[in-house]
Design an enzyme around this catalytic site. Structure first.
Site, PDB file in Angstrom:
ATOM      1  N   ARG A 172       0.829  -1.227   0.000  1.00 44.93           N
ATOM      2  CA  ARG A 172       0.000   0.000   0.000  1.00 44.93           C
ATOM      3  C   ARG A 172       0.851   1.260   0.000  1.00 44.93           C
ATOM      4  NH1 ARG A 172      -5.278  -0.056   2.452  1.00 44.93           N
ATOM      5  NH2 ARG A 172      -4.815   1.894   3.491  1.00 44.93           N
ATOM      6  N   ARG A 176       9.141   6.451  -3.764  1.00 43.53           N
ATOM      7  CA  ARG A 176       9.391   7.417  -4.843  1.00 43.53           C
ATOM      8  C   ARG A 176      10.819   7.910  -4.813  1.00 43.53           C
ATOM      9  NH1 ARG A 176       4.858  10.536  -2.739  1.00 43.53           N
ATOM     10  NH2 ARG A 176       2.978   9.555  -3.591  1.00 43.53           N
ATOM     11  N   ARG A 249      -8.005  -6.638  14.150  1.00 47.30           N
ATOM     12  CA  ARG A 249      -7.114  -5.849  14.980  1.00 47.30           C
ATOM     13  C   ARG A 249      -7.944  -4.649  15.418  1.00 47.30           C
ATOM     14  NH1 ARG A 249      -3.183  -6.833  18.133  1.00 47.30           N
ATOM     15  NH2 ARG A 249      -1.711  -5.120  18.196  1.00 47.30           N
ATOM     16  N   ARG A 280       0.525   6.265  16.287  1.00 45.01           N
ATOM     17  CA  ARG A 280       0.548   7.623  15.740  1.00 45.01           C
ATOM     18  C   ARG A 280      -0.188   8.600  16.632  1.00 45.01           C
ATOM     19  NH1 ARG A 280      -2.492   5.872  10.084  1.00 45.01           N
ATOM     20  NH2 ARG A 280      -4.200   4.799  11.054  1.00 45.01           N
ATOM     21  N   GLU A 300      -3.103   6.833  19.089  1.00 40.83           N
ATOM     22  CA  GLU A 300      -3.736   5.621  18.568  1.00 40.83           C
ATOM     23  C   GLU A 300      -2.961   4.392  19.050  1.00 40.83           C
ATOM     24  OE1 GLU A 300      -5.097   6.458  14.507  1.00 40.83           O
ATOM     25  OE2 GLU A 300      -4.683   4.357  14.070  1.00 40.83           O
ATOM     26  N   TYR A 348     -10.267  -4.629   4.032  1.00 45.28           N
ATOM     27  CA  TYR A 348      -9.960  -3.228   4.305  1.00 45.28           C
ATOM     28  C   TYR A 348     -10.228  -2.411   3.042  1.00 45.28           C
ATOM     29  CZ  TYR A 348      -7.861   1.033   5.775  1.00 45.28           C
ATOM     30  OH  TYR A 348      -7.689   2.348   6.106  1.00 45.28           O
ATOM     31  N   ASP A 350     -10.924   1.512   1.406  1.00 50.28           N
ATOM     32  CA  ASP A 350     -10.935   2.956   1.602  1.00 50.28           C
ATOM     33  C   ASP A 350     -12.317   3.495   1.258  1.00 50.28           C
ATOM     34  OD1 ASP A 350      -8.419   3.602   2.590  1.00 50.28           O
ATOM     35  OD2 ASP A 350      -7.502   3.481   0.605  1.00 50.28           O
TER      36      ASP A 350
HETATM   37  P1  FAD Z   1     -18.614   1.225   8.776  1.00 48.83           P
HETATM   38  O1  FAD Z   1     -18.145   2.631   8.731  1.00 48.83           O
HETATM   39  O2  FAD Z   1     -17.977   0.315   9.773  1.00 48.83           O
HETATM   40  O3  FAD Z   1     -20.189   1.234   8.988  1.00 48.83           O
HETATM   41  C1  FAD Z   1     -20.920   0.076   9.360  1.00 48.83           C
HETATM   42  C2  FAD Z   1     -22.039   0.535  10.288  1.00 48.83           C
HETATM   43  O4  FAD Z   1     -22.922  -0.566  10.530  1.00 48.83           O
HETATM   44  C3  FAD Z   1     -21.526   0.980  11.658  1.00 48.83           C
HETATM   45  O5  FAD Z   1     -22.044   2.250  11.970  1.00 48.83           O
HETATM   46  C4  FAD Z   1     -22.032  -0.096  12.606  1.00 48.83           C
HETATM   47  O6  FAD Z   1     -22.319   0.409  13.885  1.00 48.83           O
HETATM   48  C5  FAD Z   1     -23.302  -0.545  11.885  1.00 48.83           C
HETATM   49  N1  FAD Z   1     -23.725  -1.912  12.247  1.00 48.83           N
HETATM   50  C6  FAD Z   1     -22.974  -3.041  12.242  1.00 48.83           C
HETATM   51  N2  FAD Z   1     -23.720  -4.093  12.645  1.00 48.83           N
HETATM   52  C7  FAD Z   1     -24.963  -3.629  12.889  1.00 48.83           C
HETATM   53  C8  FAD Z   1     -26.174  -4.236  13.359  1.00 48.83           C
HETATM   54  N3  FAD Z   1     -26.241  -5.545  13.642  1.00 48.83           N
HETATM   55  N4  FAD Z   1     -27.272  -3.465  13.503  1.00 48.83           N
HETATM   56  C9  FAD Z   1     -27.227  -2.108  13.233  1.00 48.83           C
HETATM   57  N5  FAD Z   1     -26.108  -1.497  12.811  1.00 48.83           N
HETATM   58  C10 FAD Z   1     -24.991  -2.237  12.644  1.00 48.83           C
HETATM   59  N6  FAD Z   1     -10.529   5.315   4.308  1.00 48.83           N
HETATM   60  C11 FAD Z   1     -10.026   6.274   3.509  1.00 48.83           C
HETATM   61  O7  FAD Z   1     -10.452   6.412   2.355  1.00 48.83           O
HETATM   62  N7  FAD Z   1      -9.063   7.154   3.961  1.00 48.83           N
HETATM   63  C12 FAD Z   1      -8.558   7.090   5.218  1.00 48.83           C
HETATM   64  O8  FAD Z   1      -7.692   7.882   5.596  1.00 48.83           O
HETATM   65  C13 FAD Z   1      -9.053   6.056   6.089  1.00 48.83           C
HETATM   66  N8  FAD Z   1      -8.588   5.952   7.346  1.00 48.83           N
HETATM   67  C14 FAD Z   1      -9.067   4.957   8.155  1.00 48.83           C
HETATM   68  C15 FAD Z   1      -8.547   4.855   9.436  1.00 48.83           C
HETATM   69  C16 FAD Z   1      -9.004   3.865  10.287  1.00 48.83           C
HETATM   70  C17 FAD Z   1      -8.437   3.759  11.680  1.00 48.83           C
HETATM   71  C18 FAD Z   1      -9.992   2.942   9.836  1.00 48.83           C
HETATM   72  C19 FAD Z   1     -10.478   1.841  10.737  1.00 48.83           C
HETATM   73  C20 FAD Z   1     -10.520   3.065   8.562  1.00 48.83           C
HETATM   74  C21 FAD Z   1     -10.065   4.054   7.700  1.00 48.83           C
HETATM   75  N9  FAD Z   1     -10.581   4.203   6.405  1.00 48.83           N
HETATM   76  C22 FAD Z   1     -10.067   5.180   5.576  1.00 48.83           C
HETATM   77  C23 FAD Z   1     -11.628   3.289   5.881  1.00 48.83           C
HETATM   78  C24 FAD Z   1     -13.057   3.823   6.088  1.00 48.83           C
HETATM   79  O9  FAD Z   1     -13.304   3.980   7.463  1.00 48.83           O
HETATM   80  C25 FAD Z   1     -14.048   2.824   5.476  1.00 48.83           C
HETATM   81  O10 FAD Z   1     -13.813   2.702   4.093  1.00 48.83           O
HETATM   82  C26 FAD Z   1     -15.538   3.181   5.660  1.00 48.83           C
HETATM   83  O11 FAD Z   1     -15.815   3.763   6.888  1.00 48.83           O
HETATM   84  C27 FAD Z   1     -16.342   1.902   5.537  1.00 48.83           C
HETATM   85  O12 FAD Z   1     -17.730   2.175   5.558  1.00 48.83           O
HETATM   86  P2  FAD Z   1     -18.768   0.987   5.863  1.00 48.83           P
HETATM   87  O13 FAD Z   1     -20.124   1.577   5.765  1.00 48.83           O
HETATM   88  O14 FAD Z   1     -18.452  -0.202   5.034  1.00 48.83           O
HETATM   89  O15 FAD Z   1     -18.430   0.508   7.366  1.00 48.83           O
HETATM   90  N1  UDP Z   2       3.531   1.209   7.807  1.00 50.01           N
HETATM   91  C1  UDP Z   2       4.794   1.268   8.362  1.00 50.01           C
HETATM   92  N2  UDP Z   2       5.266   2.470   8.788  1.00 50.01           N
HETATM   93  C2  UDP Z   2       4.552   3.614   8.711  1.00 50.01           C
HETATM   94  C3  UDP Z   2       3.267   3.560   8.135  1.00 50.01           C
HETATM   95  C4  UDP Z   2       2.792   2.330   7.699  1.00 50.01           C
HETATM   96  O1  UDP Z   2       5.464   0.249   8.471  1.00 50.01           O
HETATM   97  O2  UDP Z   2       5.041   4.689   9.135  1.00 50.01           O
HETATM   98  C5  UDP Z   2       3.032  -0.113   7.352  1.00 50.01           C
HETATM   99  C6  UDP Z   2       2.150  -0.798   8.411  1.00 50.01           C
HETATM  100  O3  UDP Z   2       2.384  -2.205   8.332  1.00 50.01           O
HETATM  101  C7  UDP Z   2       0.756  -0.491   7.962  1.00 50.01           C
HETATM  102  C8  UDP Z   2       0.902  -0.516   6.438  1.00 50.01           C
HETATM  103  O4  UDP Z   2       2.224   0.033   6.203  1.00 50.01           O
HETATM  104  O5  UDP Z   2      -0.179  -1.443   8.415  1.00 50.01           O
HETATM  105  C9  UDP Z   2      -0.137   0.297   5.681  1.00 50.01           C
HETATM  106  O6  UDP Z   2      -0.043   1.648   6.086  1.00 50.01           O
HETATM  107  P1  UDP Z   2      -1.242   2.666   6.018  1.00 50.01           P
HETATM  108  O7  UDP Z   2      -0.746   4.013   6.363  1.00 50.01           O
HETATM  109  O8  UDP Z   2      -1.928   2.473   4.715  1.00 50.01           O
HETATM  110  O9  UDP Z   2      -2.132   2.114   7.215  1.00 50.01           O
HETATM  111  P2  UDP Z   2      -3.558   2.627   7.757  1.00 50.01           P
HETATM  112  O10 UDP Z   2      -3.595   4.129   7.656  1.00 50.01           O
HETATM  113  O11 UDP Z   2      -4.548   1.952   6.909  1.00 50.01           O
HETATM  114  O12 UDP Z   2      -3.570   2.159   9.173  1.00 50.01           O
END
Ligand code: FAD
Ligand code: UDP
Length: 368
Positions: A172, A176, A249, A280, A300, A348, A350
């Site tokens: 991912r 560069r 996780r 982070r 985090e 996973y 985005d």
């Molecule tokens: P969710 O957002 O998980 O929504 C599912 C919903 O269903 C939840 O509100 C849950 O409560 C509800 N639900 C589940 N089971 C039930 C039930 N039985 N009854 C009623 N409700 C229920 N994407 C990016 O593009 N850029 C980023 O920088 C980025 N950063 C991230 C950082 C983190 C730490 C994480 C975890 C994700 C990140 N993502 C990022 C990914 C992004 O969060 C997801 O792509 C997006 O939120 C997924 O949407 P979803 O609707 O599939 O799931």
């Molecule tokens: N990663 C790393 N060092 C960093 C940032 C990321 O080794 O400073 C690795 C780590 O294993 C991570 C993966 O690269 O799970 C993907 O990184 P990304 O930033 O996409 O993770 P996210 O924001 O989805 O947690």
């Protein structure tokens, strides 16, 4: 006649896009959400005038103009470019791995010099066919970058040695040989001015939505009320864990309001030393170039997922991938229930990928 054409389980991005599209075409929808707020993991909350990303930093990026135009219907986006830095033993390194990083590591100033050092390290420490994250990372960027910027961060994040992790995770990250600190290579990138919650509010405008309602507690009752269901929760939970539990996780977020204007000078600082327990620190105001007198930071901490924790990252290793395939076979046979989103797919994704797949599902449903 049933009361609803669709019941949508989950008000995250996937469920909300489906609800909007189906409502616009004339279907009557009900959204059920088990949390006490809409938005799933993109939810932001305004505290002290700062939009806090409650479930981790979310930066929108995509190469797909159609998806960018779609999301811009619901909010104006700023020009934020994600350029995290890494902190390791008192020194700061630019991310993703680029000429700035290589200059900081080795003092090199030209791409050729950096390539030479990396190639030499790959020659000594590399493997022919990388089978795990450690081997893949060394083959990509050499030993120094791996030891300083990858190993500690990765092992904290995933709670496992890097040689036990699948290689694809590290692919991912861009590599560069230009002086470019942009973490993403996509054409479009930004943060919604005013936070993400407004996007979901606008998507769900005029649609009935019940909060604090777990669909699975009264599955049969809801099925009576509708013709079709879109389910965005966990697949193993839907099928009552009959084949076993999928592993994730999880994360623990520690928020602090600080009486300073600018704590770390950047939205995201990664901590790649294994001795620092968090991966982070996010300083939320920098996502929107905020000038508030106070600041809010979030540390985090990754942790092993156990029942009741938020399932943030699916662990797509062999064991769990096998299990999800068994659940997917059941899902394929579930009449008039459509599964989607990062939980139901155990992948996973985005935000831009979630929007694209929700649009595809509704397109197929409408076409029928
Ligand atoms: P969710 O957002 O998980 O929504 C599912 C919903 O269903 C939840 O509100 C849950 O409560 C509800 N639900 C589940 N089971 C039930 C039930 N039985 N009854 C009623 N409700 C229920 N994407 C990016 O593009 N850029 C980023 O920088 C980025 N950063 C991230 C950082 C983190 C730490 C994480 C975890 C994700 C990140 N993502 C990022 C990914 C992004 O969060 C997801 O792509 C997006 O939120 C997924 O949407 P979803 O609707 O599939 O799931
Ligand atoms: N990663 C790393 N060092 C960093 C940032 C990321 O080794 O400073 C690795 C780590 O294993 C991570 C993966 O690269 O799970 C993907 O990184 P990304 O930033 O996409 O993770 P996210 O924001 O989805 O947690």
């Amino acid at each position: 006649m049933k009361m609803y054409d669709y019941i949508i389980v989950g008000s995250g991005l996937f469920g909300s896009v489906c609800a909007r599209e189906l409502t616009d075409i004339g279907f009557k929808c009900l959204v059920l959400e088990k949390r006490n707020h809409i938005g799933g993991n993109v939810y932001t909350e305004n505290v002290e005038g700062i939009n806090v990303h409650k479930y981790g930093a979310h930066i929108f990026h995509t190469n797909d103009k159609r998806i960018w135009d779609y999301v811009n219907r619901f909010a104006e986006f700023n020009r934020f470019t994600n350029s995290p830095v890494a902190f390791y033993k008192g020194k700061i390194y630019n991310l993703p791995f680029n000429m700035n990083t290589f200059h900081q590591l080795w003092g090199v100033t030209k791409p050729d010099e950096a390539i030479q050092i990396i190639n030499k390290q790959i020659e000594i420490y590399g493997t022919k066919e990388p089978k795990n994250l450690e081997e893949q990372a060394i083959n990509l960027v050499g030993k120094d970058v791996y030891e300083i910027l990858i190993k500690g961060y990765t092992e904290k994040q995933w709670g496992r040695p890097a040689f036990e992790l699948p290689a694809f995770i590290i692919k991912r990250l861009p590599l560069r040989f230009t002086f470019d600190n942009n973490y993403f290579s996509d054409k479009y990138q930004g943060i919604p001015i005013g936070g993400y919650t407004q996007i979901i509010e606008k998507m769900l405008y005029g649609i009935e939505c019940k909060l604090e309602t777990d669909f699975l507690l009264e599955k049969e009752k809801w099925k009576e009320l509708t013709n079709k269901i879109i389910y965005t929760g966990s697949l193993d939970a839907y099928f009552e864990y009959k084949f076993g539990t999928l592993e994730y996780r999880s994360l623990h977020f520690e928020n602090e309001i600080l009486d300073v204007e600018n704590f770390q000078g950047n939205a995201v600082v990664n901590y790649s030393e294994k001795e620092v327990p968090y991966t982070r620190i996010i300083e939320h105001k920098h996502f929107e170039f905020g000038k508030q007198p106070k600041t809010i930071i979030t540390k985090e901490y990754p942790k092993e997922w156990k029942f009741g924790d938020e399932p943030y990252y699916p662990i797509n290793d062999q064991k769990n991938n096998k299990l999800i395939e068994k659940y997917k076979l059941l899902a394929d046979n579930e009449k008039d229930v459509f599964f989607g989103g990062r939980l139901a797919e155990y992948r996973y994704y985005d935000m831009h990928q979630i929007i694209a797949s929700a649009l595809l599902l509704t397109y197929n449903l409408i076409k029928k």
